[in-house]
Design a protein around this motif. Structure first.
Motif, PDB file in Angstrom:
ATOM      1  N   LEU A  82       2.600  12.623  10.764  1.00  0.00           N
ATOM      2  CA  LEU A  82       2.456  12.395   9.326  1.00  0.00           C
ATOM      3  C   LEU A  82       2.606  10.909   9.015  1.00  0.00           C
ATOM      4  O   LEU A  82       3.302  10.193   9.738  1.00  0.00           O
ATOM      5  CB  LEU A  82       3.536  13.160   8.569  1.00  0.00           C
ATOM      6  N   ALA A 109       4.694  10.371   3.534  1.00  0.00           N
ATOM      7  CA  ALA A 109       4.651  11.815   3.278  1.00  0.00           C
ATOM      8  C   ALA A 109       6.060  12.423   3.317  1.00  0.00           C
ATOM      9  O   ALA A 109       6.247  13.582   2.947  1.00  0.00           O
ATOM     10  CB  ALA A 109       3.762  12.511   4.304  1.00  0.00           C
ATOM     11  N   ASP A 129      10.015  20.399   8.034  1.00  0.00           N
ATOM     12  CA  ASP A 129       8.779  21.010   8.522  1.00  0.00           C
ATOM     13  C   ASP A 129       7.866  19.863   8.946  1.00  0.00           C
ATOM     14  O   ASP A 129       7.366  19.124   8.095  1.00  0.00           O
ATOM     15  CB  ASP A 129       8.135  21.842   7.414  1.00  0.00           C
ATOM     16  N   ALA A 139       4.919  19.750   9.946  1.00  0.00           N
ATOM     17  CA  ALA A 139       3.518  19.880   9.536  1.00  0.00           C
ATOM     18  C   ALA A 139       3.297  19.368   8.114  1.00  0.00           C
ATOM     19  O   ALA A 139       2.221  18.863   7.790  1.00  0.00           O
ATOM     20  CB  ALA A 139       3.067  21.338   9.637  1.00  0.00           C
ATOM     21  N   THR A 140       4.323  19.481   7.278  1.00  0.00           N
ATOM     22  CA  THR A 140       4.168  19.101   5.869  1.00  0.00           C
ATOM     23  C   THR A 140       5.063  17.949   5.443  1.00  0.00           C
ATOM     24  O   THR A 140       4.806  17.306   4.430  1.00  0.00           O
ATOM     25  CB  THR A 140       4.505  20.298   4.948  1.00  0.00           C
ATOM     26  N   ARG A 183       8.067  18.446   4.429  1.00  0.00           N
ATOM     27  CA  ARG A 183       9.042  18.998   3.480  1.00  0.00           C
ATOM     28  C   ARG A 183      10.397  19.186   4.149  1.00  0.00           C
ATOM     29  O   ARG A 183      10.468  19.580   5.304  1.00  0.00           O
ATOM     30  CB  ARG A 183       8.568  20.332   2.929  1.00  0.00           C
TER      31      ARG A 183
END
Length: 155
Positions: free
Chosen positions: A2, A6, A30, A32-33, A35
């Protein structure tokens, strides 16, 4: 991977500073995100009902920074203090039991230095957060190094 922007670094810093979690309650990221979530009994029940868990999603548990590292940060701040009265007072504060509490109490006697401490501590914790992200390969190491260098530059 990322981009660094982000990730909410302030939330990651808060998670890294949180010394009061038990083994069943923790923050996780996470990858992938980007978050950051709190994992506890309620989150576990919800995830179970939805059929997923942190490990299956590749979640990274965020372990808090060890207290000895924060103590070392206080020592570094004290060592760089130019006002001898302030330096002596802060040094005496960390030599007591409950050094973190005594350090903060001593800082209240020096309001201008209190702001300096929070800026110093914030920069250190953001560097740690970025290093943590790079170590876990959530962000690119080159981008992480550049961000850390920007944090080291005098303002």
């Amino acid at each position: 991977m990322l981009p660094l922007d982000a990730i909410d670094l302030d939330t990651l810093v808060m998670a890294l500073e949180n010394q009061y979690m038990d083994g069943e309650t923790f923050f996780w990221l996470d990858p992938a995100t980007g978050r950051i979530e709190l994992w506890g009994e309620e989150a576990a029940d919800e995830a179970d009902a939805e059929g997923w868990d942190v490990d299956e999603r590749g979640g990274l548990r965020i372990e808090p920074v060890e207290s000895h590292e924060v103590y070392r940060d206080m020592e570094d701040f004290i060592a760089g203090e130019r006002d001898p009265k302030c330096r002596t007072r802060l040094q005496r504060a960390v030599e007591h039991s409950s050094p973190f509490r005594h350090f903060k109490d001593a800082l209240y006697e020096f309001p201008a230095r209190q702001t300096a401490w929070y800026e110093f501590h914030d920069a250190i914790m953001k560097r740690r957060a970025i290093e943590w992200l790079a170590e876990w390969e959530v962000v690119d190491r080159t981008e992480a190094r550049a961000a850390i260098e920007r944090l080291r530059e005098p303002r």
